[in-house]
Structures are given as C-alpha cells and as structure tokens.
Design a protein around this motif. Sequence first.
Motif, PDB file in Angstrom:
ATOM      1  N   VAL A   1       2.664 -21.192  21.485  1.00 24.45           N
ATOM      2  CA  VAL A   1       3.918 -21.900  21.208  1.00 24.45           C
ATOM      3  C   VAL A   1       4.181 -21.898  19.713  1.00 24.45           C
ATOM      4  O   VAL A   1       3.280 -22.158  18.905  1.00 24.45           O
ATOM      5  CB  VAL A   1       3.860 -23.356  21.729  1.00 24.45           C
ATOM      6  N   SER A   2       5.412 -21.601  19.341  1.00 27.82           N
ATOM      7  CA  SER A   2       5.840 -21.669  17.948  1.00 27.82           C
ATOM      8  C   SER A   2       7.178 -22.370  17.882  1.00 27.82           C
ATOM      9  O   SER A   2       7.863 -22.525  18.893  1.00 27.82           O
ATOM     10  CB  SER A   2       5.932 -20.268  17.329  1.00 27.82           C
ATOM     11  N   ALA A   3       7.561 -22.781  16.680  1.00 29.76           N
ATOM     12  CA  ALA A   3       8.810 -23.525  16.533  1.00 29.76           C
ATOM     13  C   ALA A   3       9.288 -23.464  15.098  1.00 29.76           C
ATOM     14  O   ALA A   3       8.474 -23.383  14.164  1.00 29.76           O
ATOM     15  CB  ALA A   3       8.631 -24.982  16.966  1.00 29.76           C
ATOM     16  N   ASP A   4      10.602 -23.499  14.937  1.00 33.19           N
ATOM     17  CA  ASP A   4      11.151 -23.737  13.611  1.00 33.19           C
ATOM     18  C   ASP A   4      10.816 -25.168  13.210  1.00 33.19           C
ATOM     19  O   ASP A   4      10.764 -26.072  14.056  1.00 33.19           O
ATOM     20  CB  ASP A   4      12.677 -23.568  13.619  1.00 33.19           C
TER      21      ASP A   4
ATOM     22  N   LEU B   1      11.955 -30.950  18.423  1.00 31.26           N
ATOM     23  CA  LEU B   1      11.380 -30.094  19.458  1.00 31.26           C
ATOM     24  C   LEU B   1       9.951 -29.680  19.112  1.00 31.26           C
ATOM     25  O   LEU B   1       9.078 -29.613  19.989  1.00 31.26           O
ATOM     26  CB  LEU B   1      12.255 -28.853  19.647  1.00 31.26           C
ATOM     27  N   ALA B   2       9.702 -29.399  17.838  1.00 34.53           N
ATOM     28  CA  ALA B   2       8.360 -29.010  17.424  1.00 34.53           C
ATOM     29  C   ALA B   2       7.362 -30.139  17.687  1.00 34.53           C
ATOM     30  O   ALA B   2       6.250 -29.899  18.172  1.00 34.53           O
ATOM     31  CB  ALA B   2       8.358 -28.626  15.948  1.00 34.53           C
TER      32      ALA B   2
ATOM     33  N   GLU C   1      -1.328 -31.221  15.250  1.00 36.01           N
ATOM     34  CA  GLU C   1      -1.204 -30.024  16.084  1.00 36.01           C
ATOM     35  C   GLU C   1      -0.245 -28.988  15.501  1.00 36.01           C
ATOM     36  O   GLU C   1      -0.111 -27.892  16.038  1.00 36.01           O
ATOM     37  CB  GLU C   1      -0.744 -30.409  17.493  1.00 36.01           C
ATOM     38  N   LEU C   2       0.446 -29.328  14.424  1.00 33.76           N
ATOM     39  CA  LEU C   2       1.373 -28.391  13.794  1.00 33.76           C
ATOM     40  C   LEU C   2       0.662 -27.621  12.689  1.00 33.76           C
ATOM     41  O   LEU C   2       0.154 -28.203  11.726  1.00 33.76           O
ATOM     42  CB  LEU C   2       2.576 -29.135  13.197  1.00 33.76           C
TER      43      LEU C   2
ATOM     44  N   THR D   1      13.832 -23.478  18.667  1.00 31.86           N
ATOM     45  CA  THR D   1      14.699 -23.628  17.499  1.00 31.86           C
ATOM     46  C   THR D   1      15.594 -24.841  17.719  1.00 31.86           C
ATOM     47  O   THR D   1      15.721 -25.341  18.831  1.00 31.86           O
ATOM     48  CB  THR D   1      15.590 -22.391  17.275  1.00 31.86           C
ATOM     49  N   GLY D   2      16.213 -25.298  16.668  1.00 29.80           N
ATOM     50  CA  GLY D   2      17.144 -26.419  16.796  1.00 29.80           C
ATOM     51  C   GLY D   2      18.584 -25.972  16.753  1.00 29.80           C
ATOM     52  O   GLY D   2      19.483 -26.772  16.521  1.00 29.80           O
ATOM     53  N   ALA D   3      18.816 -24.666  16.990  1.00 25.77           N
ATOM     54  CA  ALA D   3      20.171 -24.123  16.890  1.00 25.77           C
ATOM     55  C   ALA D   3      21.114 -24.853  17.839  1.00 25.77           C
ATOM     56  O   ALA D   3      20.807 -25.052  19.012  1.00 25.77           O
ATOM     57  CB  ALA D   3      20.168 -22.628  17.203  1.00 25.77           C
TER      58      ALA D   3
END
Length: 387
Positions: free
Chosen positions: A186-189, A198-199, A235-236, A293-295
């Motif tokens: 899992v990855s995230a902006d 969301l992250a 966890e990030l 993403t938060g788009a």
Amino acid sequence: MWTVGWPTGHVRSAGSGPLALAVVGDCGADDQQLRQALTTVRASDWNALTCWPGSYLTIARSGESLAVIGDLARQHPVYWRAGAAGTWWSTSAGALAALDGAPFDPAALAAHLALAQPDVLGQRSLFRAVSRVPTGHLLLITPDGANTIRYEPVNYQPLNLPDAAPRVRAALSEAVDTRLDGTRAVSADLAGLDSTTLACLAARRGPVTAVTFADARLRDDDLAYAVRTAAAVPELTHHTVPGCDKSVYYSGLDDLSTLPLTDAPNAYAVTACIKRAVLEAVAQHQPAAVHFTGAAGDAVLSAPSSYLSDLLRDRRHRRALAHAHAHARLRHVPPLTVLRRAARPRAPAWPTPGGTPPPNCARLPAPGCHRQNAPSPGHRCWPPLTG
C-alpha cells in the motif's frame, strides 16, 4: 458483456435462472452478498445495489430487463447508443463512437470546456449519436428500448455536523478498507488534508509507503505537514519527491501521445508529469500496489470558494462575509483576503505579448515562460491552478 484489462478479482458475478448480477471494480460486497442481492434484482430495487462500499459498475438482469448502473463519482461512467440491431452500452463513449466513426459534437465539447461540469450536458456526450447516463441515473434496457431512470434522490435530508461527521468517517473507513486485501503493498500521497486522511486510515491496517511531491516553487505547506504526520504515525514510511524542470504544471502537453487516451479533455492532464514522478518514486520502494490519492476530495466535500463571487454579485453581502470567515479559518488567512479574491475579476488565460502577466504566473512556470518574472513575447503562459 465483456471487459478489457480488468483483473479477475475485480469482475465478479452471481446468477440464478433469469436473474444475474455482476460488479466490476472495487466492490465491498462479498460473493455471498452478491448471491443474496439477486432477490433485490428480482424486485428491481436498483438503488440498493449501489450501497456497498467502493467504486464499481453494476450490471443487473431480471428476465428481459437489464439495468446498468455507474457510480456517483463517475469513475465508471455509462454511455449508450441505439441502432437497428439493438442497444449498445459501454463505459467508453469513444468505443461506441468507433462503431461507425461517429464525429464529436462541437457544441457539447464547447460546453464541457467552458463549464467543466458533465451534467450540464444532460444526456449528451461529446460524440454525436452517443448518449450518456447522467449522474444518479441508471440505464434500463427492455424489449421496448433503452431509457435513463433516476435512482438517487435529488435532495437529501440535511444533517448537522455532529451527526454527519461520524457517517463521513465510517464511509471513508469502509472505502479504504475495501481496497486493502492484506496481500498487496500500500502506498499513498501525503500532501493535503484529503490524501493525508486516506494515508492515515490505510496505516491502521499496516505499513504504508507515503510520498510527498516537494517543489519549492509550489510555495505550499504540504511538506511541513507531511513530515509532522509521518512522525506521528509509525506505520507511515515517508519519502519526498523533489521537483525538476520537467515536473511542472502543463509539462509534456506538447506531445499528446504520451498522455492516456480519454473520452473527454481531462483536467488532470496538466499534472500528469508530476503524478508520473510520484508513482515512479513509489515503484522504486515497492512493487505494484494500491495507491491512494486525495484527488478531487475538495470537489466532493466542499464547494470552491469562487461561489463567493456569486454571493457578492447578488448583493448577499452578509452571507458572503459569513462564508468568507469560514474559508479564512480553514486556510489560515484573513477574511478580507478571501473577499478580495472573490471580488477580483478573473485574470485572462492568454496574456498579450509584452503585456502584464497573469497573477502568480512566474510561480509555476510553463514551457515558454523560462522562469522569468514575465512571459516571453509571443509565448503562451498559463496561470497556475489555485483550487
């Protein structure tokens, strides 16, 4: 019905006699729930088939009736066209237009570019002879033909913040959990409020590779908040993506072949090079994964501050002032600054050669600006996105 390019796990179905149900995409319903929903299909309770968490396309058949339901966020739009041989439908308007080379509709394209709101077109798509299913509607195909039917209410019962906040939190948590299967990385902006939310929700379930695009020319505080968030959430694992000459707004648009093919002009094309740099950084640290993403979060949860201009034009000054205070608190700026921006005429998109550049033009230079404080004569100079 057939799909192109979808993984097997994202195309699931259930059926019994004249009843059939299929979902395509990230759907939170398990196989048992799909089988149980066949009774809902028999009752033609289409709205109940859209309440599972996730973003997915629903196809339901009951006898000779077929319902095709996209999602409200239009990640899975639905288009259709009728002919002598019957009705064709697709999630791609271009695919339906290619059946006989249907040309694009200039008036619809002009409205799309000017207003950037799909529902102003009603059932028109950007191609002649191809119709679109408006948001909140479904396509119902019967022996009598094809029609669009509204399944989502136009108005909702208002909720106050204490009642609405837990429901939004639960919906976001369900949406994130639906996309986490425990096997994929899992990855995230990690940038604005939306992507950070969301992250952090994903980090409750396991490690998350978080990336922040850090370019001093943006002059925002995303990196500062990202560092603080990563320090607070173990966890990030945080990585920064430095900017370069090619990772700027509107870069690469001179070669359209490098952009993905879409049915309509896409606003995110102007940031494609930045997103590509972010995803390449993710790929360096982990294999193919789920990326958040938060788009468009602002578009879903709030209205753009430009509506304050409408309030001022309508002389609703008291309400404009109250809303300006709310926007100011959110953005940590004085209310007067918000009102001044709302009252200021919009800058021209195309500066005249040798004229005054649009506000903030040099902050995010495009090809042709060469990082000057004013645009070069005869060159296009795009003002940066501010929303």
